[in-house]
Design a protein around this motif. Structure first.
Motif, PDB file in Angstrom:
ATOM      1  N   VAL A 133      39.620  31.089  15.874  1.00  8.05           N
ATOM      2  CA  VAL A 133      40.318  31.610  15.583  1.00  8.05           C
ATOM      3  C   VAL A 133      40.689  33.475  15.746  1.00  8.05           C
ATOM      4  O   VAL A 133      41.063  34.268  16.391  1.00  8.05           O
ATOM      5  CB  VAL A 133      41.425  31.155  14.520  1.00  8.05           C
ATOM      6  N   THR A 134      39.507  33.649  14.950  1.00  8.54           N
ATOM      7  CA  THR A 134      38.596  34.920  14.473  1.00  8.54           C
ATOM      8  C   THR A 134      37.902  35.777  15.741  1.00  8.54           C
ATOM      9  O   THR A 134      37.695  36.910  15.694  1.00  8.54           O
ATOM     10  CB  THR A 134      37.655  35.677  13.274  1.00  8.54           C
ATOM     11  N   ASP A 135      37.701  34.975  16.855  1.00  8.60           N
ATOM     12  CA  ASP A 135      36.987  35.203  17.790  1.00  8.60           C
ATOM     13  C   ASP A 135      35.385  35.423  17.833  1.00  8.60           C
ATOM     14  O   ASP A 135      34.860  37.040  18.606  1.00  8.60           O
ATOM     15  CB  ASP A 135      37.249  36.192  19.220  1.00  8.60           C
ATOM     16  N   ASP A 136      34.669  35.068  15.844  1.00  9.05           N
ATOM     17  CA  ASP A 136      33.560  35.816  15.994  1.00  9.05           C
ATOM     18  C   ASP A 136      32.720  34.477  16.522  1.00  9.05           C
ATOM     19  O   ASP A 136      32.411  33.563  16.149  1.00  9.05           O
ATOM     20  CB  ASP A 136      33.256  35.572  14.624  1.00  9.05           C
ATOM     21  N   TRP A 137      32.064  34.832  17.937  1.00  6.89           N
ATOM     22  CA  TRP A 137      31.518  33.752  18.455  1.00  6.89           C
ATOM     23  C   TRP A 137      30.385  33.861  17.729  1.00  6.89           C
ATOM     24  O   TRP A 137      29.696  32.343  18.192  1.00  6.89           O
ATOM     25  CB  TRP A 137      31.143  34.148  20.123  1.00  6.89           C
ATOM     26  N   GLN A 138      29.361  34.201  17.075  1.00  2.00           N
ATOM     27  CA  GLN A 138      27.988  33.831  16.299  1.00  2.00           C
ATOM     28  C   GLN A 138      28.383  33.114  15.553  1.00  2.00           C
ATOM     29  O   GLN A 138      27.448  31.683  15.083  1.00  2.00           O
ATOM     30  CB  GLN A 138      27.754  35.166  15.822  1.00  2.00           C
ATOM     31  N   GLU A 139      29.669  33.015  14.889  1.00  2.00           N
ATOM     32  CA  GLU A 139      29.730  32.128  13.516  1.00  2.00           C
ATOM     33  C   GLU A 139      30.465  30.800  13.953  1.00  2.00           C
ATOM     34  O   GLU A 139      29.774  30.398  12.983  1.00  2.00           O
ATOM     35  CB  GLU A 139      31.482  33.184  12.692  1.00  2.00           C
ATOM     36  N   VAL A 140      30.940  31.154  15.102  1.00  2.00           N
ATOM     37  CA  VAL A 140      31.006  29.969  15.484  1.00  2.00           C
ATOM     38  C   VAL A 140      29.941  28.565  15.952  1.00  2.00           C
ATOM     39  O   VAL A 140      29.781  27.738  15.729  1.00  2.00           O
ATOM     40  CB  VAL A 140      32.298  30.049  16.900  1.00  2.00           C
ATOM     41  N   ALA A 141      28.747  29.845  16.886  1.00  2.00           N
ATOM     42  CA  ALA A 141      27.936  29.021  17.260  1.00  2.00           C
ATOM     43  C   ALA A 141      26.919  28.670  15.640  1.00  2.00           C
ATOM     44  O   ALA A 141      26.329  27.627  15.638  1.00  2.00           O
ATOM     45  CB  ALA A 141      27.175  30.163  17.547  1.00  2.00           C
ATOM     46  N   LYS A 142      27.101  29.279  14.308  1.00  2.00           N
ATOM     47  CA  LYS A 142      25.989  28.712  13.093  1.00  2.00           C
ATOM     48  C   LYS A 142      27.322  27.680  13.091  1.00  2.00           C
ATOM     49  O   LYS A 142      26.542  26.859  12.128  1.00  2.00           O
ATOM     50  CB  LYS A 142      26.436  29.946  12.182  1.00  2.00           C
ATOM     51  N   ARG A 143      29.160  28.050  12.835  1.00  2.00           N
ATOM     52  CA  ARG A 143      29.805  26.786  12.765  1.00  2.00           C
ATOM     53  C   ARG A 143      28.985  25.422  13.468  1.00  2.00           C
ATOM     54  O   ARG A 143      29.726  24.394  12.452  1.00  2.00           O
ATOM     55  CB  ARG A 143      30.597  27.039  12.094  1.00  2.00           C
ATOM     56  N   ALA A 144      28.844  25.618  14.468  1.00  2.00           N
ATOM     57  CA  ALA A 144      28.915  24.541  15.506  1.00  2.00           C
ATOM     58  C   ALA A 144      27.664  23.565  15.306  1.00  2.00           C
ATOM     59  O   ALA A 144      27.841  22.464  15.388  1.00  2.00           O
ATOM     60  CB  ALA A 144      29.239  24.630  16.999  1.00  2.00           C
ATOM     61  N   SER A 145      26.523  23.914  14.927  1.00  2.00           N
ATOM     62  CA  SER A 145      25.747  23.613  14.647  1.00  2.00           C
ATOM     63  C   SER A 145      26.018  22.876  13.013  1.00  2.00           C
ATOM     64  O   SER A 145      25.082  21.464  12.898  1.00  2.00           O
ATOM     65  CB  SER A 145      24.111  24.368  14.167  1.00  2.00           C
ATOM     66  N   VAL A 146      26.686  23.367  11.656  1.00  2.00           N
ATOM     67  CA  VAL A 146      26.752  22.885  10.872  1.00  2.00           C
ATOM     68  C   VAL A 146      27.435  21.377  11.115  1.00  2.00           C
ATOM     69  O   VAL A 146      27.315  20.272  10.805  1.00  2.00           O
ATOM     70  CB  VAL A 146      27.595  23.543   9.815  1.00  2.00           C
ATOM     71  N   MET A 147      28.293  21.875  12.696  1.00  2.00           N
ATOM     72  CA  MET A 147      29.641  20.412  12.937  1.00  2.00           C
ATOM     73  C   MET A 147      29.043  19.254  13.138  1.00  2.00           C
ATOM     74  O   MET A 147      29.207  18.385  13.185  1.00  2.00           O
ATOM     75  CB  MET A 147      30.408  20.706  13.430  1.00  2.00           C
ATOM     76  N   ILE A 148      27.134  19.648  14.005  1.00  2.00           N
ATOM     77  CA  ILE A 148      26.644  18.658  13.996  1.00  2.00           C
ATOM     78  C   ILE A 148      25.630  17.442  13.215  1.00  2.00           C
ATOM     79  O   ILE A 148      25.948  16.671  13.550  1.00  2.00           O
ATOM     80  CB  ILE A 148      25.437  19.510  15.945  1.00  2.00           C
ATOM     81  N   ARG A 149      25.302  18.991  12.103  1.00  2.00           N
ATOM     82  CA  ARG A 149      24.535  18.007  11.476  1.00  2.00           C
ATOM     83  C   ARG A 149      25.702  16.688  10.358  1.00  2.00           C
ATOM     84  O   ARG A 149      25.628  15.975   9.918  1.00  2.00           O
ATOM     85  CB  ARG A 149      23.972  18.980  10.386  1.00  2.00           C
ATOM     86  N   GLY A 150      27.079  17.884  10.927  1.00  2.00           N
ATOM     87  CA  GLY A 150      28.119  17.316   9.719  1.00  2.00           C
ATOM     88  C   GLY A 150      28.461  15.785  10.732  1.00  2.00           C
ATOM     89  O   GLY A 150      28.642  14.391  10.038  1.00  2.00           O
ATOM     90  N   TRP A 151      28.237  15.586  11.825  1.00  2.00           N
ATOM     91  CA  TRP A 151      28.561  14.412  12.576  1.00  2.00           C
ATOM     92  C   TRP A 151      27.644  13.503  12.269  1.00  2.00           C
ATOM     93  O   TRP A 151      27.811  12.432  11.770  1.00  2.00           O
ATOM     94  CB  TRP A 151      28.710  14.351  14.198  1.00  2.00           C
ATOM     95  N   GLN A 152      26.547  14.408  11.998  1.00  2.00           N
ATOM     96  CA  GLN A 152      25.166  13.002  12.022  1.00  2.00           C
ATOM     97  C   GLN A 152      25.519  12.304  10.630  1.00  2.00           C
ATOM     98  O   GLN A 152      25.020  11.724  10.782  1.00  2.00           O
ATOM     99  CB  GLN A 152      23.388  14.049  12.789  1.00  2.00           C
ATOM    100  N   ALA A 153      26.039  12.848   9.729  1.00  2.00           N
ATOM    101  CA  ALA A 153      25.697  12.542   8.117  1.00  2.00           C
ATOM    102  C   ALA A 153      26.746  11.336   8.721  1.00  2.00           C
ATOM    103  O   ALA A 153      26.484  10.767   7.759  1.00  2.00           O
ATOM    104  CB  ALA A 153      25.528  13.968   7.494  1.00  2.00           C
ATOM    105  N   LEU A 154      28.243  12.015   8.556  1.00  2.00           N
ATOM    106  CA  LEU A 154      28.928  10.534   8.715  1.00  2.00           C
ATOM    107  C   LEU A 154      28.203   9.639   8.947  1.00  2.00           C
ATOM    108  O   LEU A 154      29.150   8.673   8.979  1.00  2.00           O
ATOM    109  CB  LEU A 154      29.998  11.693   9.315  1.00  2.00           C
ATOM    110  N   GLU A 155      28.181   9.475  10.574  1.00  2.00           N
ATOM    111  CA  GLU A 155      27.443   8.799  11.105  1.00  2.00           C
ATOM    112  C   GLU A 155      26.633   7.919  10.329  1.00  2.00           C
ATOM    113  O   GLU A 155      26.722   7.147  10.306  1.00  2.00           O
ATOM    114  CB  GLU A 155      26.820   8.865  12.517  1.00  2.00           C
ATOM    115  N   SER A 156      25.349   8.336   9.732  1.00  2.00           N
ATOM    116  CA  SER A 156      24.268   8.262   8.855  1.00  2.00           C
ATOM    117  C   SER A 156      25.208   7.199   7.662  1.00  2.00           C
ATOM    118  O   SER A 156      25.017   5.948   7.269  1.00  2.00           O
ATOM    119  CB  SER A 156      23.406   8.677   8.728  1.00  2.00           C
ATOM    120  N   GLU A 157      25.956   7.881   7.070  1.00  2.00           N
ATOM    121  CA  GLU A 157      26.399   7.791   5.606  1.00  2.00           C
ATOM    122  C   GLU A 157      27.618   5.963   5.887  1.00  2.00           C
ATOM    123  O   GLU A 157      27.026   5.201   5.448  1.00  2.00           O
ATOM    124  CB  GLU A 157      27.579   9.133   5.188  1.00  2.00           C
TER     125      GLU A 157
END
Length: 156
Positions: free
Chosen positions: A34-58
């Protein structure tokens, strides 16, 4: 992950703590978008990828498998049409994939149809109220005493 597990399914299969952490990460990603902070988007997208993997593993460690349909009923009508009924709408994509030649319905859809109270559905519902355990075999429009007069042939 949502294509493999279903939308919103993984979050319900993990511990509340894991689900809350994932929800927080998702909110931070959405805020960055929403804030158009694309560096933050890239950082948060990486966190989400790990989050999805953690959800699936659990979820898998708890014995769940992708597209695990909670409840499913497949049936063929008297006229040969094939149906598959699922308990939850989220299970519909997996059921359609498993039974591609069936017409797929979620129980919530069936209830919506019954609740519309067409004359036939209302009559069937009333029969179920009066005779618990009765089986609906056929729906016909109710006949009124005037139907013999109204349905007679026009004499010209």
């Amino acid at each position: 992950m949502e294509a493999r597990w279903g939308i919103g399914v993984l979050e319900r299969l993990v511990s509340p703590d894991t689900a809350a952490k994932f929800g927080s990460a998702r909110k931070k990603l959405n805020d960055a978008v929403v804030t158009d902070d694309w560096q933050e988007v890239a950082k948060r997208a990486s966190v989400m990828i790990r989050g999805w993997q953690a959800l699936e593993s659990e979820a898998m460690a708890a014995g769940h498998v992708p597209n695990d349909i909670s409840a499913l009923w497949a049936i063929e009508s008297d006229n040969g049409k094939k149906y598959v009924f699922v308990q939850h709408e989220r299970d519909m994509p997996a059921a359609i994939k498993k039974f591609p030649d069936h017409n797929c319905w979620a129980m919530s859809e069936v209830v919506r149809i019954l609740a519309q109270h067409s004359m036939e559905a209302a009559a069937a519902s009333r029969v179920k109220d009066v005779f618990p355990g009765a089986t609906v075999v056929e729906l016909r429009p109710p006949k009124s005493p005037l139907s013999a007069i109204i349905d007679d042939e026009i004499p010209f």
